[in-house]
Design a protein around this motif. Structure first.
Motif, PDB file in Angstrom:
ATOM      1  N   ARG A  34       0.857  -1.189   0.000  1.00  0.00           N
ATOM      2  CA  ARG A  34       0.000   0.000   0.000  1.00  0.00           C
ATOM      3  C   ARG A  34       0.888   1.232   0.000  1.00  0.00           C
ATOM      4  N   SER A  38      -2.604   6.325   0.934  1.00  0.00           N
ATOM      5  CA  SER A  38      -3.487   5.640  -0.012  1.00  0.00           C
ATOM      6  C   SER A  38      -4.406   4.682   0.736  1.00  0.00           C
ATOM      7  N   VAL A  40      -5.617   2.008  -1.052  1.00  0.00           N
ATOM      8  CA  VAL A  40      -5.655   0.903  -2.014  1.00  0.00           C
ATOM      9  C   VAL A  40      -4.571  -0.113  -1.673  1.00  0.00           C
ATOM     10  N   HIS A  42      -2.524  -3.335  -2.978  1.00  0.00           N
ATOM     11  CA  HIS A  42      -2.152  -3.975  -4.240  1.00  0.00           C
ATOM     12  C   HIS A  42      -1.657  -5.396  -3.949  1.00  0.00           C
ATOM     13  N   THR A  88      -6.327  -5.101  -7.083  1.00  0.00           N
ATOM     14  CA  THR A  88      -6.315  -4.147  -5.979  1.00  0.00           C
ATOM     15  C   THR A  88      -7.572  -4.299  -5.134  1.00  0.00           C
ATOM     16  N   GLN A  90      -9.895  -1.952  -2.354  1.00  0.00           N
ATOM     17  CA  GLN A  90     -10.145  -0.661  -1.718  1.00  0.00           C
ATOM     18  C   GLN A  90     -10.341  -0.890  -0.224  1.00  0.00           C
ATOM     19  N   GLN A  98     -17.176  -4.786  -3.738  1.00  0.00           N
ATOM     20  CA  GLN A  98     -16.149  -4.744  -4.780  1.00  0.00           C
ATOM     21  C   GLN A  98     -15.747  -6.149  -5.172  1.00  0.00           C
TER      22      GLN A  98
END
Length: 404
Positions: A34, A38, A40, A42, A88, A90, A98
């Motif tokens: 991350r 951020s 997000v 990854h 990714t 969130q 998601q």
């Protein structure tokens, strides 16, 4: 490459536990990260079963994650994790809202099995083949190294040296990797939180505060980060007071970056700082450097500066060649991947490489913590030791807690 499996009944910790356990069991390479500031997360998985080493011509590499040791005098190549699968998550959005493309339904589900598989995947030898059990390092070793460094500086052979230490931290039987990773994500919003595993090379977890190079579109970015003090009070940045030693230490790093620009005849750059920044429970001095690669007609600036900068004076010393030889002669352990560099390459249109600091090598029964301190002529060996203890605590405190 992404799949599209949605598991609405899992929370983030369950997702990460099953994901990591499955791919460690299958001897796949794995990187999770991350970026600072951020939300997000990854995830990159390399399923090729091939441990790859690549040259540092970043612009020519496919999408992936790069890992380079502190010392590589043979061919200047880095380990490279290919993006066989990449997606990714969130962190501020519920998983059920998601897509979470991360593993097949046949994956491991039992929490205890997941826990045991992860622990057993942590190797007991380092990347040089040296037995970890043979490594011993004490406070006296570090103090002696600092004193040697100060003596060498006063002799005029160095202007700065960055000795490092290794600290062993036993892991409790119920140490939970996922809990530690989750708590790092929550506690250090301004750091590059990372976890990566390369079979036979090592398993590492960290929270690095320092960007080495970043390229996105036409912009190149790097920073000079040095000087350390504990964050105190309700407004630690406002309360910060820097000594002349710390100011000069940071200025040396900035001058080194400018010298690298001069070597390649680059004159058009922007420098901002130094300013006080916070990284976890520590404060540092930082200057930011940016270059318009299009205006300067220098599309390969990322690769060129990466080769010039590593190892930076912030992790090695000045002059770099002499400092590196001093450390090679006097440090009593192999730094391995500590103070090397890590990060995604050509992912989502950008490359972001970080110095591998505030990091730990995970073994089945213990973690190896690494930290360094910038030593100048005015350094106090005892205070340098205290600085390394604070740096080790950034990761160490999260590995001591065993709650699942």
């Amino acid at each position: 490459m992404q799949t599209s499996i949605i598991h609405q009944s899992l929370d983030l910790d369950e997702l990460l536990g099953r994901l990591i356990a499955e791919h460690l069991q299958d001897d796949n390479q794995l990187a999770i990260w991350r970026f600072p500031k951020s939300n997000v997360l990854h995830v990159l998985i390399d399923t090729t079963k091939n441990i790859k080493r690549v040259s540092l011509d970043l612009e020519e590499l496919p999408s992936g994650f790069i890992v380079h040791p502190f010392e590589d005098q043979v061919d200047q190549k880095a380990y490279f994790l290919e993006a066989s699968n990449y997606f990714t998550i969130q962190l501020n959005v519920p998983l059920e809202e998601q897509e979470a493309p991360y593993f097949e339904e046949k994956s491991i589900k039992d929490p205890q099995t997941i826990h045991e598989l992860i622990r057993k995947s942590f190797a007991s030898i380092n990347s040089s083949g040296e037995s970890i059990e043979d490594i011993a390092y004490t406070k006296e070793d570090f103090i002696d190294l600092v004193e040697k460094g100060i003596e060498t500086i006063r002799e005029g052979k160095l202007s700065k040296i960055v000795p490092a230490k290794l600290k062993r931290l036993p892991l409790s039987e119920d140490f939970n990797l996922i809990t530690s990773l989750h708590r790092l994500l929550e506690s250090y919003p301004n750091a590059f939180i990372n976890f990566f595993h390369i079979p036979g090379i090592g398993t590492w977890i960290g929270a690095s505060p320092e960007t080495l190079i970043q390229t996105k579109g036409k912009e190149f970015y790097t920073m000079s980060l040095a000087g350390t003090q504990k964050a105190q009070g309700d407004n630690p940045i406002k309360n910060a007071a820097w000594t002349q030693k710390e100011i000069e230490e940071q200025a040396l790093v900035s001058r080194y970056i400018v010298d690298c620009f001069k070597k390649i005849r680059l004159r058009e750059y922007s420098e901002q700082g130094p300013k006080t920044v916070i990284a976890g429970n520590l404060l540092h001095l930082r200057s930011d450097f940016t270059v318009d690669m299009e205006a300067t007609n220098f599309p390969q600036l990322g690769s060129v500066m990466l080769k010039l900068l590593h190892p930076t004076s912030a992790v090695c010393g000045m002059p770099r060649k002499e400092a590196f030889e001093f450390l090679r002669t006097h440090e009593r352990f192999n730094r391995s991947l500590f103070a090397g560099f890590i990060g995604p390459v050509n992912m989502d249109g950008e490359t972001r490489i970080f110095v591998n600091l505030r990091t730990a090598r995970l073994l089945e029964k213990e973690a190896l913590l690494y930290a360094g301190a910038g030593v100048t002529e005015d350094s106090n060996p005892e205070k340098e030791w205290e600085e390394t203890e604070m740096k080790c605590d950034i990761i160490g405190n999260f590995l001591k807690t065993s709650k699942a």
